[in-house]
Scaffold this motif. Structure first.
Motif, mmCIF file in Angstrom:
data_model
loop_
_atom_site.group_PDB
_atom_site.id
_atom_site.type_symbol
_atom_site.label_atom_id
_atom_site.label_comp_id
_atom_site.label_asym_id
_atom_site.label_seq_id
_atom_site.Cartn_x
_atom_site.Cartn_y
_atom_site.Cartn_z
ATOM 1 N N TRP A 105 0.819 -1.212 0.000
ATOM 2 C CA TRP A 105 0.000 0.000 0.000
ATOM 3 C C TRP A 105 0.856 1.267 0.000
ATOM 4 C CZ3 TRP A 105 -3.940 -2.165 4.048
ATOM 5 C CH2 TRP A 105 -5.014 -2.748 3.355
ATOM 6 N N PHE A 106 2.010 1.202 0.628
ATOM 7 C CA PHE A 106 2.847 2.388 0.772
ATOM 8 C C PHE A 106 3.953 2.478 -0.285
ATOM 9 C CE2 PHE A 106 0.971 2.024 5.001
ATOM 10 C CZ PHE A 106 0.575 3.331 5.224
ATOM 11 N N ALA A 107 4.045 1.508 -1.166
ATOM 12 C CA ALA A 107 5.086 1.512 -2.206
ATOM 13 C C ALA A 107 4.509 2.015 -3.518
ATOM 14 C CB ALA A 107 5.646 0.103 -2.389
ATOM 15 N N THR A 108 5.253 2.864 -4.214
ATOM 16 C CA THR A 108 4.780 3.394 -5.502
ATOM 17 C C THR A 108 5.011 2.410 -6.646
ATOM 18 O OG1 THR A 108 6.909 4.491 -5.869
ATOM 19 C CG2 THR A 108 5.165 5.774 -4.796
ATOM 20 N N ASP A 109 5.899 1.443 -6.448
ATOM 21 C CA ASP A 109 6.183 0.486 -7.515
ATOM 22 C C ASP A 109 5.490 -0.857 -7.295
ATOM 23 O OD1 ASP A 109 7.650 -0.279 -5.312
ATOM 24 O OD2 ASP A 109 9.452 -0.815 -6.452
ATOM 25 N N ARG A 110 4.521 -0.880 -6.390
ATOM 26 C CA ARG A 110 3.732 -2.090 -6.147
ATOM 27 C C ARG A 110 2.276 -1.704 -5.924
ATOM 28 N NH1 ARG A 110 6.735 -4.486 -1.241
ATOM 29 N NH2 ARG A 110 7.743 -2.447 -1.311
ATOM 30 N N ALA A 111 1.416 -2.667 -6.120
ATOM 31 C CA ALA A 111 -0.010 -2.434 -5.888
ATOM 32 C C ALA A 111 -0.619 -3.675 -5.269
ATOM 33 C CB ALA A 111 -0.717 -2.102 -7.194
ATOM 34 N N VAL A 112 -1.556 -3.465 -4.370
ATOM 35 C CA VAL A 112 -2.281 -4.561 -3.738
ATOM 36 C C VAL A 112 -3.655 -4.648 -4.385
ATOM 37 C CG1 VAL A 112 -3.222 -5.467 -1.592
ATOM 38 C CG2 VAL A 112 -1.044 -4.236 -1.576
ATOM 39 N N MET A 113 -3.979 -5.813 -4.928
ATOM 40 C CA MET A 113 -5.249 -6.002 -5.623
ATOM 41 C C MET A 113 -5.978 -7.213 -5.047
ATOM 42 S SD MET A 113 -3.942 -5.622 -9.552
ATOM 43 C CE MET A 113 -2.982 -4.206 -10.107
ATOM 44 N N PRO A 114 -7.309 -7.183 -5.049
ATOM 45 C CA PRO A 114 -8.047 -8.389 -4.670
ATOM 46 C C PRO A 114 -7.657 -9.554 -5.567
ATOM 47 C CG PRO A 114 -9.516 -6.499 -4.770
ATOM 48 C CD PRO A 114 -8.198 -6.052 -5.353
ATOM 49 N N HIS A 115 -7.461 -10.708 -4.967
ATOM 50 C CA HIS A 115 -7.020 -11.880 -5.720
ATOM 51 C C HIS A 115 -7.932 -12.159 -6.915
ATOM 52 C CE1 HIS A 115 -6.487 -16.202 -6.600
ATOM 53 N NE2 HIS A 115 -5.258 -16.048 -6.147
ATOM 54 N N ASP A 116 -9.247 -12.048 -6.703
ATOM 55 C CA ASP A 116 -10.201 -12.381 -7.760
ATOM 56 C C ASP A 116 -10.202 -11.385 -8.912
ATOM 57 O OD1 ASP A 116 -10.920 -14.562 -6.292
ATOM 58 O OD2 ASP A 116 -12.736 -13.675 -5.448
ATOM 59 N N SER A 117 -9.636 -10.175 -8.694
ATOM 60 C CA SER A 117 -9.570 -9.207 -9.787
ATOM 61 C C SER A 117 -8.407 -9.504 -10.725
ATOM 62 C CB SER A 117 -9.429 -7.788 -9.232
ATOM 63 O OG SER A 117 -8.133 -7.576 -8.681
ATOM 64 N N VAL A 118 -7.481 -10.333 -10.277
ATOM 65 C CA VAL A 118 -6.317 -10.684 -11.095
ATOM 66 C C VAL A 118 -6.459 -12.084 -11.674
ATOM 67 C CG1 VAL A 118 -3.801 -10.991 -11.102
ATOM 68 C CG2 VAL A 118 -4.844 -9.183 -9.710
ATOM 69 N N TYR A 119 -6.963 -13.008 -10.852
ATOM 70 C CA TYR A 119 -7.066 -14.402 -11.275
ATOM 71 C C TYR A 119 -8.520 -14.851 -11.265
ATOM 72 C CZ TYR A 119 -2.042 -14.475 -10.474
ATOM 73 O OH TYR A 119 -0.699 -14.210 -10.523
ATOM 74 N N VAL A 120 -8.951 -15.405 -12.378
ATOM 75 C CA VAL A 120 -10.307 -15.923 -12.500
ATOM 76 C C VAL A 120 -10.213 -17.444 -12.616
ATOM 77 C CG1 VAL A 120 -12.416 -15.939 -13.866
ATOM 78 C CG2 VAL A 120 -11.089 -13.826 -13.635
ATOM 79 N N GLY A 121 -10.841 -18.141 -11.696
ATOM 80 C CA GLY A 121 -10.792 -19.595 -11.715
ATOM 81 C C GLY A 121 -10.374 -20.142 -10.371
ATOM 82 N N GLY A 122 -10.267 -21.418 -10.283
ATOM 83 C CA GLY A 122 -9.936 -22.067 -9.028
ATOM 84 C C GLY A 122 -8.477 -22.474 -8.942
ATOM 85 N N THR A 123 -8.119 -23.574 -9.610
ATOM 86 C CA THR A 123 -6.761 -24.085 -9.541
ATOM 87 C C THR A 123 -5.841 -23.297 -10.471
ATOM 88 O OG1 THR A 123 -7.065 -25.661 -11.346
ATOM 89 C CG2 THR A 123 -7.723 -26.375 -9.130
ATOM 90 N N THR A 124 -4.552 -23.479 -10.245
ATOM 91 C CA THR A 124 -3.561 -22.806 -11.091
ATOM 92 C C THR A 124 -3.736 -23.193 -12.559
ATOM 93 O OG1 THR A 124 -1.970 -22.690 -9.278
ATOM 94 C CG2 THR A 124 -1.096 -22.490 -11.507
ATOM 95 N N LYS A 125 -4.015 -24.461 -12.822
ATOM 96 C CA LYS A 125 -4.192 -24.915 -14.202
ATOM 97 C C LYS A 125 -5.422 -24.274 -14.833
ATOM 98 C CE LYS A 125 -1.729 -29.322 -14.066
ATOM 99 N NZ LYS A 125 -1.839 -30.803 -14.277
ATOM 100 N N GLU A 126 -6.496 -24.134 -14.049
ATOM 101 C CA GLU A 126 -7.704 -23.493 -14.571
ATOM 102 C C GLU A 126 -7.433 -22.025 -14.914
ATOM 103 O OE1 GLU A 126 -11.175 -26.028 -12.220
ATOM 104 O OE2 GLU A 126 -10.406 -24.152 -11.375
ATOM 105 N N ILE A 127 -6.686 -21.364 -14.057
ATOM 106 C CA ILE A 127 -6.339 -19.955 -14.297
ATOM 107 C C ILE A 127 -5.469 -19.827 -15.534
ATOM 108 C CG2 ILE A 127 -5.024 -18.006 -13.372
ATOM 109 C CD1 ILE A 127 -5.986 -18.959 -10.577
ATOM 110 N N GLU A 128 -4.485 -20.712 -15.685
ATOM 111 C CA GLU A 128 -3.612 -20.670 -16.857
ATOM 112 C C GLU A 128 -4.402 -20.915 -18.136
ATOM 113 O OE1 GLU A 128 -0.681 -23.585 -15.938
ATOM 114 O OE2 GLU A 128 0.558 -22.203 -14.745
#
Length: 261
Positions: free
Chosen positions: A90-113
């Motif tokens: 939150w305090f770094a300008t070169d990083r961002a915190v996002m809800p997991h579901d806004s970045v990854y859609v799906g359940g398992t890693t294979k499903e996301i890929e």
């Protein structure tokens, strides 16, 4: 020893559960993803030894300048993100915190890929259709192949389309669409050329500036996000359609009026 007042006892009893919850939160995994600026790729050039855009059935131009699609690098879908990671992000300008579901859609890693790979395939198909439609070229006569290693999702669509147009037609007047500049950007695109929002724009502008871009094409709906932490020396240009993006790049090349966020 002085007597403990009833008020002090109540405060102590109330604070104990709070402290316990904070202790648990500090070590418990949280439903967030921490992202940072990722790689950029010049779609007019090669990626890992192979041309990003290959065309058959039509001659192509020799281009100058660059059109760089941008990415973010996020913690993996199975990564453990804790409270300390969230606070530092939150305090770094070169990083961002996002809800997991806004970045990854799906359940398992294979499903996301699989989901990300499918979105990339659909994006490439839409980008090709939009570019050929803009140029009034038939897909029966011109075959476009798009290759990009280890990148998923739809956010490179706009840059793919612009790359196809630059390779086939340039600015339509004998020059390069880029005007010799290094231009970066992001945005989804549909087959009719409509540009859509993508997310992670502040991190992508940082990646663009790091890799030499002086201009950044951003979906108009994300202007506010893009201007919040815009790197110095990077010019933002809002776009809503492929046709508008091409018109704007022509104006930029000739010194005409250009929209801004």
């Amino acid at each position: 020893m002085p007597a403990v007042s009833p008020r002090a006892r109540i405060l102590a009893l109330c604070s104990a559960p709070v402290l316990a919850l904070l202790a648990v939160a500090a070590f418990a995994p949280l439903p967030f993803t921490v992202a940072q600026p990722g790689s950029t790729v010049n779609v007019l050039g090669a990626d890992r030894g192979k041309q990003v855009i290959s065309v058959s059935g039509s001659g192509t131009r020799k281009t100058t300048g660059q059109l760089r699609m941008t990415t973010i690098l996020a913690t993996g879908p199975d990564a453990t993100v804790r409270l300390k990671d969230v606070i530092s992000g939150w305090f770094a300008t070169d990083r961002a915190v996002m809800p997991h579901d806004s970045v990854y859609v799906g359940g398992t890693t294979k499903e996301i890929e699989r989901h990300n790979a499918e979105e990339m395939r659909e994006s490439q198909s839409s980008a090709t259709s939009a570019a050929l439609g803009y140029l009034h070229r038939s897909p029966r006569d011109v075959k476009v192949t798009l290759r990009l290693a280890d990148v998923g999702g739809p956010s490179a669509g706009l840059l793919f389309s612009l790359g196809v147009i630059d390779k086939l037609d340039g600015d339509g007047r004998g020059g390069d669409l880029t005007g010799g500049r290094t231009i970066a950007g992001t945005g989804t695109i549909d087959a009719k050329g409509k540009v859509g929002a993508v997310g992670g724009v502040p991190l992508k502008t940082q990646a663009a500036k790091r890799d030499g871009a002086t201009v950044f094409l951003v979906p108009k709906a994300e202007c506010a996000d893009a201007t919040a932490e815009l790197p110095k020396g990077l010019r933002l240009i809002p776009v809503t359609t492929l046709k508008g993006a091409v018109t704007t790049l022509r104006a930029l090349r000739s010194g005409g009026a250009v929209p801004h966020c």
